[in-house]
Write an enzyme that holds these catalytic residues in place. Structure first.
Site, PDB file in Angstrom:
ATOM      1  N   LEU A 155     -13.477   7.087 -22.650  1.00  0.00           N
ATOM      2  CA  LEU A 155     -12.809   6.179 -21.714  1.00  0.00           C
ATOM      3  C   LEU A 155     -11.559   6.821 -21.095  1.00  0.00           C
ATOM      4  O   LEU A 155     -10.775   7.455 -21.801  1.00  0.00           O
ATOM      5  CB  LEU A 155     -12.385   4.910 -22.479  1.00  0.00           C
ATOM      6  CG  LEU A 155     -11.558   3.898 -21.678  1.00  0.00           C
ATOM      7  CD1 LEU A 155     -12.439   3.114 -20.710  1.00  0.00           C
ATOM      8  CD2 LEU A 155     -10.839   2.924 -22.618  1.00  0.00           C
ATOM      9  N   ASP A 168      -1.392 -10.919 -16.717  1.00  0.00           N
ATOM     10  CA  ASP A 168      -0.338 -11.878 -16.377  1.00  0.00           C
ATOM     11  C   ASP A 168      -0.317 -13.037 -17.370  1.00  0.00           C
ATOM     12  O   ASP A 168      -1.362 -13.415 -17.904  1.00  0.00           O
ATOM     13  CB  ASP A 168      -0.597 -12.404 -14.948  1.00  0.00           C
ATOM     14  CG  ASP A 168       0.641 -13.068 -14.357  1.00  0.00           C
ATOM     15  OD1 ASP A 168       1.752 -12.907 -14.935  1.00  0.00           O
ATOM     16  OD2 ASP A 168       0.510 -13.753 -13.341  1.00  0.00           O
ATOM     17  N   ARG A 177      -7.777 -10.752 -13.144  1.00  0.00           N
ATOM     18  CA  ARG A 177      -6.390 -11.194 -13.263  1.00  0.00           C
ATOM     19  C   ARG A 177      -6.338 -12.404 -14.182  1.00  0.00           C
ATOM     20  O   ARG A 177      -7.032 -13.389 -13.955  1.00  0.00           O
ATOM     21  CB  ARG A 177      -5.790 -11.561 -11.907  1.00  0.00           C
ATOM     22  CG  ARG A 177      -4.333 -12.018 -12.077  1.00  0.00           C
ATOM     23  CD  ARG A 177      -3.592 -12.213 -10.784  1.00  0.00           C
ATOM     24  NE  ARG A 177      -2.186 -12.479 -11.092  1.00  0.00           N
ATOM     25  CZ  ARG A 177      -1.161 -12.107 -10.369  1.00  0.00           C
ATOM     26  NH1 ARG A 177      -1.349 -11.449  -9.258  1.00  0.00           N
ATOM     27  NH2 ARG A 177       0.083 -12.383 -10.735  1.00  0.00           N
ATOM     28  N   HIS A 231       5.241 -10.453 -24.510  1.00  0.00           N
ATOM     29  CA  HIS A 231       4.862  -9.062 -24.196  1.00  0.00           C
ATOM     30  C   HIS A 231       4.344  -8.350 -25.457  1.00  0.00           C
ATOM     31  O   HIS A 231       3.401  -7.564 -25.394  1.00  0.00           O
ATOM     32  CB  HIS A 231       6.053  -8.299 -23.610  1.00  0.00           C
ATOM     33  CG  HIS A 231       6.518  -8.851 -22.287  1.00  0.00           C
ATOM     34  ND1 HIS A 231       5.665  -9.176 -21.273  1.00  0.00           N
ATOM     35  CD2 HIS A 231       7.768  -9.140 -21.813  1.00  0.00           C
ATOM     36  CE1 HIS A 231       6.346  -9.632 -20.232  1.00  0.00           C
ATOM     37  NE2 HIS A 231       7.625  -9.631 -20.534  1.00  0.00           N
ATOM     38  N   ARG A 291      -3.919 -13.699  -6.778  1.00  0.00           N
ATOM     39  CA  ARG A 291      -3.395 -12.705  -5.840  1.00  0.00           C
ATOM     40  C   ARG A 291      -3.399 -11.318  -6.477  1.00  0.00           C
ATOM     41  O   ARG A 291      -3.573 -11.183  -7.678  1.00  0.00           O
ATOM     42  CB  ARG A 291      -2.002 -13.090  -5.344  1.00  0.00           C
ATOM     43  CG  ARG A 291      -1.002 -13.339  -6.430  1.00  0.00           C
ATOM     44  CD  ARG A 291       0.400 -13.633  -5.875  1.00  0.00           C
ATOM     45  NE  ARG A 291       1.281 -14.082  -6.952  1.00  0.00           N
ATOM     46  CZ  ARG A 291       1.601 -15.349  -7.187  1.00  0.00           C
ATOM     47  NH1 ARG A 291       1.178 -16.309  -6.404  1.00  0.00           N
ATOM     48  NH2 ARG A 291       2.375 -15.665  -8.210  1.00  0.00           N
ATOM     49  N   SER A 308      -0.803  -8.929  -5.933  1.00  0.00           N
ATOM     50  CA  SER A 308       0.558  -8.543  -6.325  1.00  0.00           C
ATOM     51  C   SER A 308       0.833  -7.041  -6.253  1.00  0.00           C
ATOM     52  O   SER A 308       1.394  -6.456  -7.196  1.00  0.00           O
ATOM     53  CB  SER A 308       0.878  -9.056  -7.733  1.00  0.00           C
ATOM     54  OG  SER A 308       0.769 -10.445  -7.785  1.00  0.00           O
ATOM     55  N   ASN A 344       2.232 -13.431 -19.980  1.00  0.00           N
ATOM     56  CA  ASN A 344       2.926 -13.218 -21.264  1.00  0.00           C
ATOM     57  C   ASN A 344       4.113 -14.168 -21.428  1.00  0.00           C
ATOM     58  O   ASN A 344       4.330 -14.736 -22.487  1.00  0.00           O
ATOM     59  CB  ASN A 344       3.462 -11.784 -21.353  1.00  0.00           C
ATOM     60  CG  ASN A 344       2.363 -10.752 -21.435  1.00  0.00           C
ATOM     61  OD1 ASN A 344       1.211 -11.098 -21.621  1.00  0.00           O
ATOM     62  ND2 ASN A 344       2.730  -9.480 -21.298  1.00  0.00           N
ATOM     63  N   GLY A 345       4.895 -14.297 -20.350  1.00  0.00           N
ATOM     64  CA  GLY A 345       6.113 -15.125 -20.413  1.00  0.00           C
ATOM     65  C   GLY A 345       5.762 -16.588 -20.661  1.00  0.00           C
ATOM     66  O   GLY A 345       6.357 -17.246 -21.533  1.00  0.00           O
ATOM     67  N   ARG A 358      13.413  -8.095 -12.807  1.00  0.00           N
ATOM     68  CA  ARG A 358      13.507  -9.021 -13.941  1.00  0.00           C
ATOM     69  C   ARG A 358      14.868  -8.862 -14.630  1.00  0.00           C
ATOM     70  O   ARG A 358      15.540  -7.849 -14.430  1.00  0.00           O
ATOM     71  CB  ARG A 358      12.390  -8.730 -14.935  1.00  0.00           C
ATOM     72  CG  ARG A 358      11.045  -9.038 -14.324  1.00  0.00           C
ATOM     73  CD  ARG A 358       9.925  -8.928 -15.294  1.00  0.00           C
ATOM     74  NE  ARG A 358       8.730  -9.426 -14.621  1.00  0.00           N
ATOM     75  CZ  ARG A 358       7.731 -10.055 -15.195  1.00  0.00           C
ATOM     76  NH1 ARG A 358       7.747 -10.259 -16.479  1.00  0.00           N
ATOM     77  NH2 ARG A 358       6.706 -10.489 -14.498  1.00  0.00           N
ATOM     78  N   GLU A 393     -15.043  -6.305  -6.971  1.00  0.00           N
ATOM     79  CA  GLU A 393     -15.224  -7.743  -7.185  1.00  0.00           C
ATOM     80  C   GLU A 393     -13.969  -8.262  -7.886  1.00  0.00           C
ATOM     81  O   GLU A 393     -13.384  -7.566  -8.723  1.00  0.00           O
ATOM     82  CB  GLU A 393     -16.454  -7.999  -8.079  1.00  0.00           C
ATOM     83  CG  GLU A 393     -17.755  -7.555  -7.466  1.00  0.00           C
ATOM     84  CD  GLU A 393     -18.102  -8.358  -6.208  1.00  0.00           C
ATOM     85  OE1 GLU A 393     -17.840  -9.570  -6.182  1.00  0.00           O
ATOM     86  OE2 GLU A 393     -18.629  -7.750  -5.253  1.00  0.00           O
TER      87      GLU A 393
HETATM   88  C1  FPP Z   1       3.012 -10.075 -16.955  1.00  0.00           C
HETATM   89  O1  FPP Z   1       3.310 -11.271 -17.616  1.00  0.00           O
HETATM   90  C2  FPP Z   1       3.139  -8.945 -17.886  1.00  0.00           C
HETATM   91  C3  FPP Z   1       3.933  -7.850 -17.684  1.00  0.00           C
HETATM   92  C4  FPP Z   1       4.773  -7.648 -16.492  1.00  0.00           C
HETATM   93  C5  FPP Z   1       4.051  -6.804 -18.679  1.00  0.00           C
HETATM   94  C6  FPP Z   1       2.759  -6.323 -19.267  1.00  0.00           C
HETATM   95  C7  FPP Z   1       3.075  -5.671 -20.524  1.00  0.00           C
HETATM   96  C8  FPP Z   1       2.340  -5.764 -21.641  1.00  0.00           C
HETATM   97  C9  FPP Z   1       1.039  -6.462 -21.735  1.00  0.00           C
HETATM   98  C10 FPP Z   1       2.897  -5.146 -22.863  1.00  0.00           C
HETATM   99  C11 FPP Z   1       2.201  -3.992 -23.409  1.00  0.00           C
HETATM  100  C12 FPP Z   1       1.676  -3.009 -22.472  1.00  0.00           C
HETATM  101  C13 FPP Z   1       1.297  -1.785 -22.856  1.00  0.00           C
HETATM  102  C14 FPP Z   1       0.644  -0.906 -21.878  1.00  0.00           C
HETATM  103  C15 FPP Z   1       1.514  -1.303 -24.224  1.00  0.00           C
HETATM  104  P1  FPP Z   1       4.559 -12.110 -17.101  1.00  0.00           P
HETATM  105  O2  FPP Z   1       5.752 -11.674 -17.869  1.00  0.00           O
HETATM  106  O3  FPP Z   1       4.684 -11.995 -15.620  1.00  0.00           O
HETATM  107  O4  FPP Z   1       4.150 -13.563 -17.508  1.00  0.00           O
HETATM  108  P2  FPP Z   1       4.509 -14.918 -16.744  1.00  0.00           P
HETATM  109  O5  FPP Z   1       3.749 -14.899 -15.451  1.00  0.00           O
HETATM  110  O6  FPP Z   1       3.978 -15.946 -17.686  1.00  0.00           O
HETATM  111  O7  FPP Z   1       5.988 -14.963 -16.592  1.00  0.00           O
END
Ligand code: FPP
Length: 252
Positions: free
Chosen positions: A135, A24, A192, A41, A198, A200, A26-27, A75, A211
């Site tokens: 793995l 979590d 997380r 992302h 949480r 989710s 990325n945004g 989204r 854990e």
């Molecule tokens: C949550 O961050 C992230 C995602 C819903 C997407 C996860 C995807 C990647 C890490 C890209 C690559 C994945 C693979 C398997 C190649 P968010 O967008 O909810 O962030 P925020 O909470 O800051 O808005």
């Protein structure tokens, strides 16, 4: 429980056999830099690569990553499209590399809703790596813990309806046989990132005795040091699995 199913969890040396990660942040990471969410992302994909290398180097048996939840379709459409393109590119780019490193790749979730093109890439990458013994990398995509339990119920209901299962014989073991990932070591540790505390709708059944480790670090910043910190915290946990004695890993 049979002795063969017990494993001593030595706090000084314990490495979780199965780690699951909610990636979590990325945004928010992108926003902090004044960039579009998809940039976060893309950087998140680099953190995925780091996490996979770390898992290989530390002898973790299974790594399960939450890439796209059943709810992520809500989204904005351009973000969903960009994420799908990112998955396709990542599969194109990484499948051979994973294979070279003896990684078995599995996509877990309801893939029916994905495009034909993405499903074909998934199929190709999974078959290429199917016989690998290192793995196990599970990517949870269009996955939800409730969906997982529901699809198990549906499968068992079909067996009950056609007479091959007696409803009185339905027990946890049987349910488990229809839930995703139950063929692997139980999830020992859930990490997380991104500061929320949480689950989710990620793995629900599978994390009964896992854990939990939460970090403020945003996913694109997740690196070896953060992973190491989670493993150190895990090694200090006393796991009792509902009993009074510490240090046994229970398989269900
Ligand atoms: C949550 O961050 C992230 C995602 C819903 C997407 C996860 C995807 C990647 C890490 C890209 C690559 C994945 C693979 C398997 C190649 P968010 O967008 O909810 O962030 P925020 O909470 O800051 O808005």
């Amino acid at each position: 429980m049979s002795p063969a199913k017990q494993q001593v969890n030595n706090p000084a040396t314990s490495i979780p056999r199965h780690v699951a990660i909610i990636m979590d942040g990325n945004g928010r990471w992108a926003k902090q830099l004044g960039k579009l969410r998809i940039f976060g992302h893309q950087e998140g994909a680099k953190a995925v690569r780091r996490a996979v290398s770390f898992a290989i180097n530390h002898g973790i048996e299974a790594l399960t990553l939450y890439a796209f939840s059943s709810e992520n379709w809500n989204r904005p459409p351009q973000e969903v499209t960009a994420l799908m393109e990112l998955f396709i590119r990542a599969l194109d780019k990484e499948a051979k590399n994973l294979h070279k490193h003896n990684v078995r790749l599995k996509i877990v979730g309801d893939t029916q809703r994905f495009s034909e093109r993405l499903r074909a890439k998934i199929q190709r990458a999974e078959s290429l790596t199917a016989a690998n013994t290192g793995l196990t990398l599970n990517i949870a995509a269009n996955y939800g813990g409730r969906w997982d339990i529901t699809q198990a119920c549906q499968q068992i209901a079909v067996l009950a309806k056609n007479g091959s299962v007696n409803p009185d014989d339905i027990d946890e073991k049987m349910v488990c046989q229809h839930i995703n990932l139950c063929d692997l070591a139980p999830v020992d540790l859930v990490i997380r990132t991104g500061g929320e505390h949480r689950i989710s709708n990620f793995l629900l059944w599978q994390i009964a005795y896992a854990e939990l480790y939460f970090t403020e670090v945003l996913w694109p910043d997740f690196d070896e040091l953060v992973f190491e910190g989670a493993l150190n915290a895990f090694a200090q946990r006393e796991r009792r699995f509902g009993g009074t004695e510490p240090a046994s890993i229970k398989e269900l």
